[in-house]
Design an enzyme around this catalytic site. Structure first.
Site, PDB file in Angstrom:
ATOM      1  N   CYS A 125       0.891  -1.236  -0.162  1.00 49.38           N
ATOM      2  CA  CYS A 125       0.159  -0.028   0.167  1.00 49.38           C
ATOM      3  C   CYS A 125       0.902   1.179   0.163  1.00 49.38           C
ATOM      4  CB  CYS A 125      -0.876  -0.074   1.127  1.00 49.38           C
ATOM      5  SG  CYS A 125      -1.918  -1.565   1.215  1.00 49.38           S
ATOM      6  N   HIS A 265      -3.334   6.889   3.690  1.00 52.56           N
ATOM      7  CA  HIS A 265      -3.621   5.589   3.185  1.00 52.56           C
ATOM      8  C   HIS A 265      -5.178   5.145   3.850  1.00 52.56           C
ATOM      9  CE1 HIS A 265      -3.736   1.607   1.657  1.00 52.56           C
ATOM     10  NE2 HIS A 265      -3.850   0.914   2.742  1.00 52.56           N
ATOM     11  N   ASN A 295      -9.956  -0.489   1.080  1.00 53.96           N
ATOM     12  CA  ASN A 295      -8.724  -0.326   0.954  1.00 53.96           C
ATOM     13  C   ASN A 295      -8.226  -0.725  -0.349  1.00 53.96           C
ATOM     14  OD1 ASN A 295      -5.682  -0.615   0.983  1.00 53.96           O
ATOM     15  ND2 ASN A 295      -5.933  -1.679   2.952  1.00 53.96           N
TER      16      ASN A 295
HETATM   17  N1  ACO Z   1     -17.872  -9.652  10.428  1.00 54.33           N
HETATM   18  C1  ACO Z   1     -18.066  -9.636  11.615  1.00 54.33           C
HETATM   19  N2  ACO Z   1     -17.155 -10.059  12.416  1.00 54.33           N
HETATM   20  C2  ACO Z   1     -15.942 -10.296  12.218  1.00 54.33           C
HETATM   21  C3  ACO Z   1     -15.414 -10.061  10.741  1.00 54.33           C
HETATM   22  C4  ACO Z   1     -16.475  -9.387   9.956  1.00 54.33           C
HETATM   23  N3  ACO Z   1     -16.028  -9.205   8.856  1.00 54.33           N
HETATM   24  N4  ACO Z   1     -14.041 -10.044  11.007  1.00 54.33           N
HETATM   25  C5  ACO Z   1     -13.652 -10.126  12.011  1.00 54.33           C
HETATM   26  N5  ACO Z   1     -14.893 -10.382  12.885  1.00 54.33           N
HETATM   27  C6  ACO Z   1     -14.843 -10.699  14.315  1.00 54.33           C
HETATM   28  C7  ACO Z   1     -13.564 -11.504  14.722  1.00 54.33           C
HETATM   29  O1  ACO Z   1     -13.690 -12.829  14.545  1.00 54.33           O
HETATM   30  C8  ACO Z   1     -13.586 -11.327  16.094  1.00 54.33           C
HETATM   31  O2  ACO Z   1     -14.302 -12.212  16.818  1.00 54.33           O
HETATM   32  P1  ACO Z   1     -14.155 -13.037  18.271  1.00 54.33           P
HETATM   33  O3  ACO Z   1     -13.834 -11.730  19.198  1.00 54.33           O
HETATM   34  O4  ACO Z   1     -15.296 -13.821  18.472  1.00 54.33           O
HETATM   35  O5  ACO Z   1     -12.749 -13.653  17.869  1.00 54.33           O
HETATM   36  C9  ACO Z   1     -14.024 -10.005  16.481  1.00 54.33           C
HETATM   37  O6  ACO Z   1     -14.769  -9.519  15.122  1.00 54.33           O
HETATM   38  C10 ACO Z   1     -13.108  -8.733  16.649  1.00 54.33           C
HETATM   39  O7  ACO Z   1     -11.794  -9.096  15.637  1.00 54.33           O
HETATM   40  P2  ACO Z   1     -10.663  -8.003  15.677  1.00 54.33           P
HETATM   41  O8  ACO Z   1      -9.805  -8.629  14.743  1.00 54.33           O
HETATM   42  O9  ACO Z   1     -10.343  -7.689  17.260  1.00 54.33           O
HETATM   43  O10 ACO Z   1     -11.351  -6.735  15.411  1.00 54.33           O
HETATM   44  P3  ACO Z   1     -10.808  -5.307  14.962  1.00 54.33           P
HETATM   45  O11 ACO Z   1     -11.410  -4.335  15.679  1.00 54.33           O
HETATM   46  O12 ACO Z   1      -9.476  -5.430  15.265  1.00 54.33           O
HETATM   47  O13 ACO Z   1     -11.204  -5.024  13.488  1.00 54.33           O
HETATM   48  C11 ACO Z   1      -9.954  -4.997  11.261  1.00 54.33           C
HETATM   49  C12 ACO Z   1     -10.574  -5.836  12.507  1.00 54.33           C
HETATM   50  C13 ACO Z   1     -11.044  -4.219  10.763  1.00 54.33           C
HETATM   51  C14 ACO Z   1      -9.327  -6.115  10.446  1.00 54.33           C
HETATM   52  C15 ACO Z   1      -8.849  -4.305  11.942  1.00 54.33           C
HETATM   53  O14 ACO Z   1      -7.926  -4.852  12.808  1.00 54.33           O
HETATM   54  C16 ACO Z   1      -7.816  -3.383  10.842  1.00 54.33           C
HETATM   55  O15 ACO Z   1      -8.611  -2.812  10.166  1.00 54.33           O
HETATM   56  N6  ACO Z   1      -6.426  -3.788  10.904  1.00 54.33           N
HETATM   57  C17 ACO Z   1      -5.611  -3.310  10.047  1.00 54.33           C
HETATM   58  C18 ACO Z   1      -5.928  -3.744   8.763  1.00 54.33           C
HETATM   59  C19 ACO Z   1      -5.232  -3.026   7.601  1.00 54.33           C
HETATM   60  O16 ACO Z   1      -5.117  -1.931   7.605  1.00 54.33           O
HETATM   61  N7  ACO Z   1      -4.739  -3.794   6.494  1.00 54.33           N
HETATM   62  C20 ACO Z   1      -4.223  -3.322   5.434  1.00 54.33           C
HETATM   63  C21 ACO Z   1      -3.146  -2.892   5.465  1.00 54.33           C
HETATM   64  S1  ACO Z   1      -2.439  -2.231   3.985  1.00 54.33           S
HETATM   65  C22 ACO Z   1      -2.007  -3.269   2.881  1.00 54.33           C
HETATM   66  O17 ACO Z   1      -0.648  -3.437   2.557  1.00 54.33           O
HETATM   67  C23 ACO Z   1      -2.824  -4.134   1.958  1.00 54.33           C
END
Ligand code: ACO
Length: 338
Positions: A125, A265, A295
């Site tokens: 990214c 980003h 994203n």
């Molecule tokens: N729908 C419903 N529930 C979900 C989903 C979904 N799509 N995805 C995960 N959950 C659940 C999980 O299983 C978890 O359940 P549990 O508590 O029973 O285990 C719960 O939701 C919370 O999961 P977390 O991972 O703690 O959620 P978080 O608040 O951290 O949000 C997210 C997850 C959105 C992925 C966040 O961590 C994030 O945005 N991280 C950064 C991602 C990013 O920037 N990536 C790209 C980088 S750029 C590149 O190079 C491509």
């Protein structure tokens, strides 16, 4: 007798400016409601945790280079530059049409930029800003006059559509910029680029390279799809984007108050909110479009830059801060006098 240095003096460096931008997203809209029928998720969770409402998905046969070429055509039109004037095409992508030739070579063919040298850059990214800095250096050193920089990705081609942790986050698209020396502008004032290969495993596609080649078993194990530790990625994103932003602010002697617009980003609204709070900059000064596109990896900051420029949000002479983060880990920031 003349010394060597007076016979062949190094030319003085010169500034590089973005003189035109363009972007392109595919027609097909994939809504959160549709994702509810694909994996166990719901609209409310996606919006609350990410800010994303919908994303664009490229059609079969609509490759990264096609989106990139369309963004490039718009950028050339916006800059008043003809294809034959381009000396260098840099494409930032992690989803190239082919491992080789580069996507940049495919773009060259699509747009007829017959005089350009072409190459891809893989910084996930962060790739668009990495390419902007490479372009700046080519222009500063007089190795190129006109550079086409593109951030383009078809992440839908490497997403595991059965993994709710990742498939709701990503979309496809391309953004482009034309860079040239403009004697009336300081252009790109400062850039910082950083990487941390120790965190390579928190966001990666393990298969498809020579380490884990494409075999039936590896494809069945989904090793040719994007894998992410979301929580760790989130933490690293905030830390490294803050680091990158602070370093360019320090290098330019500017304070957050001097920044007219921040173009970050577009991964997650909560990452941007955390940055806004730490920098003491109101969210109204951040340009955000992730609700529409999700994203789009290397394309994200480039599409946002094009949108901000076209909407009249960027004022001539005002400092703009671009700040990105991606797999690698990689991160970068630039301050540009618009
Ligand atoms: N729908 C419903 N529930 C979900 C989903 C979904 N799509 N995805 C995960 N959950 C659940 C999980 O299983 C978890 O359940 P549990 O508590 O029973 O285990 C719960 O939701 C919370 O999961 P977390 O991972 O703690 O959620 P978080 O608040 O951290 O949000 C997210 C997850 C959105 C992925 C966040 O961590 C994030 O945005 N991280 C950064 C991602 C990013 O920037 N990536 C790209 C980088 S750029 C590149 O190079 C491509």
């Amino acid at each position: 007798m003349k010394t060597h240095s007076t016979v062949n003096p190094l030319p003085p460096n010169r500034s590089a400016s973005i003189i035109g931008t363009g972007s392109h997203v595919p027609e097909r809209v994939l809504t959160n409601a549709e994702l509810e029928s694909m994996v166990e998720t719901n609209h409310q969770w996606i919006v609350e945790r990410t800010g994303i409402v919908e994303r664009r998905i490229a059609a079969d046969g609509e490759c990264t280079s096609h989106m990139a070429a369309e963004a490039a055509r718009q950028a050339m039109k916006n800059a008043g530059v003809a294809p034959a004037e381009i000396d260098l095409i840099l494409v930032a992508t992690i989803t190239p049409d082919t491992v080789f030739p580069s996507t940049a070579c495919h773009v060259q063919r699509h747009i007829g930029a017959v005089n350009a040298a072409c190459m891809d850059v893989n910084a996930a990214c962060s790739g668009f800003l990495y390419c902007v800095e490479i372009a700046r250096q080519f222009i500063a050193n007089r190795a190129a006059e006109t550079v086409l920089v593109i951030g383009a990705d078809k992440l839908s081609s490497i997403v595991n559509w059965q993994d709710r942790n990742t498939c709701v986050l990503f979309g496809d698209g391309a953004g482009a910029a034309i860079l040239r020396h403009n004697p009336e502008s300081r252009g790109i004032i400062a850039t910082y680029m950083g990487s941390d290969g120790n965190h390579a495993d928190i966001l990666h596609m393990p298969g498809g390279g020579c380490a884990i080649p494409i075999t039936r078993e590896n494809v069945d194990a989904k090793l040719n799809t994007l894998q992410m530790n979301g929580r760790e990625t989130f933490k690293q994103a905030v830390t490294s984007m803050m680091r990158a932003a602070n370093i360019v602010l320090e290098r330019t002697g500017l304070s957050p108050d001097d920044i007219h617009c921040v173009i970050p980003h577009q991964a997650n609204i909560r990452i941007i909110e955390a940055m806004a709070e730490r920098m003491g900059i109101g969210m109204d000064r951040f340009h955000i479009n992730l609700e529409k596109y999700g994203n789009t990896s290397a394309a994200a900051v480039a599409i946002a830059l094009d949108e901000a420029a076209r909407s009249g949000r960027l004022h001539r002479g005002a400092p703009v801060l671009l700040v990105v983060f991606g797999g690698g880990l990689t991160y970068a920031s630039s301050i540009i006098e618009w």
